[in-house]
Design a protein around this motif. Structure first.
Motif, mmCIF file in Angstrom:
data_model
loop_
_atom_site.group_PDB
_atom_site.id
_atom_site.type_symbol
_atom_site.label_atom_id
_atom_site.label_comp_id
_atom_site.label_asym_id
_atom_site.label_seq_id
_atom_site.Cartn_x
_atom_site.Cartn_y
_atom_site.Cartn_z
ATOM 1 N N GLN A 7 1.176 -1.462 -0.230
ATOM 2 C CA GLN A 7 0.222 0.293 -0.143
ATOM 3 C C GLN A 7 0.902 1.121 0.203
ATOM 4 O O GLN A 7 1.569 1.761 0.902
ATOM 5 C CB GLN A 7 -0.249 -0.254 1.259
ATOM 6 N N ILE A 8 0.842 2.198 -0.843
ATOM 7 C CA ILE A 8 1.520 3.571 -1.085
ATOM 8 C C ILE A 8 1.184 4.341 -0.976
ATOM 9 O O ILE A 8 -0.279 4.973 -1.283
ATOM 10 C CB ILE A 8 1.991 3.359 -2.079
ATOM 11 N N VAL A 9 1.575 5.170 -0.253
ATOM 12 C CA VAL A 9 1.219 6.672 0.141
ATOM 13 C C VAL A 9 1.500 7.415 -0.252
ATOM 14 O O VAL A 9 2.940 7.596 0.209
ATOM 15 C CB VAL A 9 0.736 6.697 1.568
ATOM 16 N N TYR A 10 1.340 7.966 -1.156
ATOM 17 C CA TYR A 10 2.176 9.141 -1.539
ATOM 18 C C TYR A 10 2.106 10.294 -1.718
ATOM 19 O O TYR A 10 1.022 10.612 -1.073
ATOM 20 C CB TYR A 10 2.079 9.528 -3.690
ATOM 21 N N VAL A 11 3.171 11.729 -1.280
ATOM 22 C CA VAL A 11 2.780 12.636 -0.247
ATOM 23 C C VAL A 11 3.570 13.551 -1.378
ATOM 24 O O VAL A 11 4.963 13.459 -1.881
ATOM 25 C CB VAL A 11 3.521 12.485 1.344
ATOM 26 N N VAL A 12 2.994 14.344 -1.359
ATOM 27 C CA VAL A 12 3.793 15.913 -2.320
ATOM 28 C C VAL A 12 3.045 17.144 -0.859
ATOM 29 O O VAL A 12 1.766 17.033 -1.854
ATOM 30 C CB VAL A 12 2.800 15.791 -3.767
ATOM 31 N N ASP A 13 3.916 17.810 -0.211
ATOM 32 C CA ASP A 13 4.762 19.400 -0.388
ATOM 33 C C ASP A 13 5.249 19.614 -0.146
ATOM 34 O O ASP A 13 6.909 19.170 -0.103
ATOM 35 C CB ASP A 13 4.002 18.503 1.689
ATOM 36 N N ASP A 14 5.592 21.292 -0.204
ATOM 37 C CA ASP A 14 7.087 21.587 -0.347
ATOM 38 C C ASP A 14 7.463 22.080 1.140
ATOM 39 O O ASP A 14 8.652 22.172 0.661
ATOM 40 C CB ASP A 14 6.954 23.585 -1.101
ATOM 41 N N ASP A 15 6.870 21.406 1.809
ATOM 42 C CA ASP A 15 7.329 21.952 3.246
ATOM 43 C C ASP A 15 8.115 20.462 3.073
ATOM 44 O O ASP A 15 7.389 19.523 3.897
ATOM 45 C CB ASP A 15 6.204 21.995 4.437
ATOM 46 N N ALA A 16 9.484 20.753 3.106
ATOM 47 C CA ALA A 16 10.109 19.389 4.113
ATOM 48 C C ALA A 16 10.148 18.505 5.818
ATOM 49 O O ALA A 16 9.427 17.340 5.460
ATOM 50 C CB ALA A 16 11.606 19.210 3.781
ATOM 51 N N ALA A 17 9.755 19.529 6.026
ATOM 52 C CA ALA A 17 9.083 18.734 7.564
ATOM 53 C C ALA A 17 7.730 18.081 7.358
ATOM 54 O O ALA A 17 7.935 16.967 8.104
ATOM 55 C CB ALA A 17 9.535 19.822 8.681
ATOM 56 N N LEU A 54 -2.876 9.688 -2.684
ATOM 57 C CA LEU A 54 -2.112 11.228 -2.486
ATOM 58 C C LEU A 54 -2.572 12.281 -1.538
ATOM 59 O O LEU A 54 -3.422 12.285 -1.631
ATOM 60 C CB LEU A 54 -2.640 11.369 -3.881
ATOM 61 N N VAL A 55 -1.842 11.962 -0.500
ATOM 62 C CA VAL A 55 -2.277 13.724 0.324
ATOM 63 C C VAL A 55 -0.926 14.548 -0.407
ATOM 64 O O VAL A 55 0.496 14.430 -0.375
ATOM 65 C CB VAL A 55 -1.188 12.656 1.453
ATOM 66 N N LEU A 56 -2.069 15.467 -0.776
ATOM 67 C CA LEU A 56 -1.563 16.958 -1.701
ATOM 68 C C LEU A 56 -1.367 17.948 -0.816
ATOM 69 O O LEU A 56 -3.261 18.072 -0.433
ATOM 70 C CB LEU A 56 -2.573 16.079 -2.741
ATOM 71 N N ASP A 57 -0.634 18.745 -0.851
ATOM 72 C CA ASP A 57 -1.177 19.952 0.169
ATOM 73 C C ASP A 57 -1.927 20.952 -1.190
ATOM 74 O O ASP A 57 -1.299 20.745 -2.425
ATOM 75 C CB ASP A 57 0.566 20.795 0.142
ATOM 76 N N VAL A 58 -2.540 21.844 -0.415
ATOM 77 C CA VAL A 58 -3.621 22.599 -1.694
ATOM 78 C C VAL A 58 -2.544 23.231 -1.813
ATOM 79 O O VAL A 58 -2.698 23.688 -3.282
ATOM 80 C CB VAL A 58 -4.515 23.438 -0.871
ATOM 81 N N ARG A 59 -1.785 24.364 -1.344
ATOM 82 C CA ARG A 59 -1.034 25.762 -1.409
ATOM 83 C C ARG A 59 0.949 25.445 -2.135
ATOM 84 O O ARG A 59 0.850 24.963 -0.965
ATOM 85 C CB ARG A 59 -1.372 27.133 -1.258
ATOM 86 N N MET A 60 1.301 25.614 -3.401
ATOM 87 C CA MET A 60 2.696 25.448 -2.724
ATOM 88 C C MET A 60 2.540 25.929 -4.670
ATOM 89 O O MET A 60 2.492 26.843 -5.375
ATOM 90 C CB MET A 60 3.140 23.723 -3.843
ATOM 91 N N PRO A 61 4.230 26.506 -4.644
ATOM 92 C CA PRO A 61 5.275 27.503 -5.173
ATOM 93 C C PRO A 61 4.685 27.046 -6.768
ATOM 94 O O PRO A 61 4.664 25.102 -7.244
ATOM 95 C CB PRO A 61 6.290 27.293 -4.478
ATOM 96 N N GLY A 62 4.776 26.943 -8.136
ATOM 97 C CA GLY A 62 4.765 26.461 -8.984
ATOM 98 C C GLY A 62 3.099 25.921 -9.288
ATOM 99 O O GLY A 62 2.290 26.781 -9.321
ATOM 100 N N MET A 63 3.360 24.759 -9.746
ATOM 101 C CA MET A 63 2.358 24.643 -9.678
ATOM 102 C C MET A 63 1.353 23.686 -8.199
ATOM 103 O O MET A 63 1.797 23.097 -7.663
ATOM 104 C CB MET A 63 2.248 23.223 -10.702
ATOM 105 N N SER A 64 0.059 24.914 -7.783
ATOM 106 C CA SER A 64 -0.541 23.788 -6.909
ATOM 107 C C SER A 64 -1.577 22.917 -6.579
ATOM 108 O O SER A 64 -1.519 22.364 -7.774
ATOM 109 C CB SER A 64 -1.741 24.823 -6.676
ATOM 110 N N GLY A 65 -1.643 22.020 -5.420
ATOM 111 C CA GLY A 65 -2.527 21.109 -5.365
ATOM 112 C C GLY A 65 -3.770 21.234 -6.033
ATOM 113 O O GLY A 65 -3.828 19.576 -6.728
#
Length: 210
Positions: A7-17, A54-65
């Motif tokens: 089971q794979i959970v993809y995490v996309v967020d510009d905040d490394a922490a 996919l766990v995806l941040d809404v607000r990110m630089p460049g392409m938004s969530g």
């Protein structure tokens, strides 16, 4: 597909922490996390494997969530998407669920709430994958039917008995019964009722209520 599939959970967020925090949480319950620092990085290298979400941040630089969500929808990539939002983004996240998002979780997230959401998303993806595999198997079975067997098959799905099939197709009841048995054998079922059940519409998958 089996329960042993990863089971794979993809995490996309510009905040490394934030990425690391979610990855550690996912790992702690025996699931696998793959992290990406941007929406474009995810699109560039990720080839989603199922079951996944996919766990995806809404607000990110460049392409938004939200733009990534729209891109995935356009590409027909059926990945359940959980949006990470700040308080001010909640109305936007609610609207995005109408556009295909699975659910949203507010930052700072509660660990159990996020895990529950992830588990529900993975369950949805498993169900979708099972439906796709079942559909493919049934299509293969249909392709093995002869022309006459396909006529009988259509009558069987309509609930017709062998005598009714014989009358409809202008064949003898014995011939209708032979074709009926051949159809059941090819679909590996023992009754017309079981055959009809194979083609019953699956319950519609629903998104979680927030």
């Amino acid at each position: 597909m089996t329960e042993q599939d990863p089971q794979i959970v993809y995490v996309v967020d510009d905040d490394a922490a934030m990425r690391d925090s979610i990855a550690e949480l996912v790992d702690s319950v025996g699931m696998r996390a793959e992290t990406y620092p941007s929406a474009q990085a995810f699109l560039d290298v990720c080839k989603p494997r199922h079951p996944c979400c996919l766990v995806l941040d809404v607000r990110m630089p460049g392409m938004s969530g939200l733009t990534l969500l729209e891109r995935l929808q356009t590409q027909g990539a059926p990945i359940p998407v959980i949006l990470l939002t700040s308080h001010g983004d909640v109305p936007m996240a609610v609207d995005s669920m109408k556009g295909g998002a699975f659910d949203f979780v507010q930052k700072p997230y509660r660990e159990q709430a996020l895990l529950d959401c992830i588990q529900a998303a993975l369950s949805l993806d498993r169900d979708r994958q099972n439906q796709r595999e079942t559909g493919h198997r049934l299509d293969q079975c249909v392709s093995t039917l002869t022309s006459r067997e396909r006529d009988v098959f259509d009558q069987m799905l309509a609930g017709s008995t062998s005598k009714e099939i014989a009358r409809a197709l202008d064949i003898s009841p014995r011939t209708a019964e032979v074709h009926r048995r051949n159809v059941l054998r090819k679909f590996k079922v023992h009754s017309t009722k079981a055959l009809i059940a194979l083609f019953a519409p699956a319950p519609a998958a629903t998104q979680r209520a927030s």
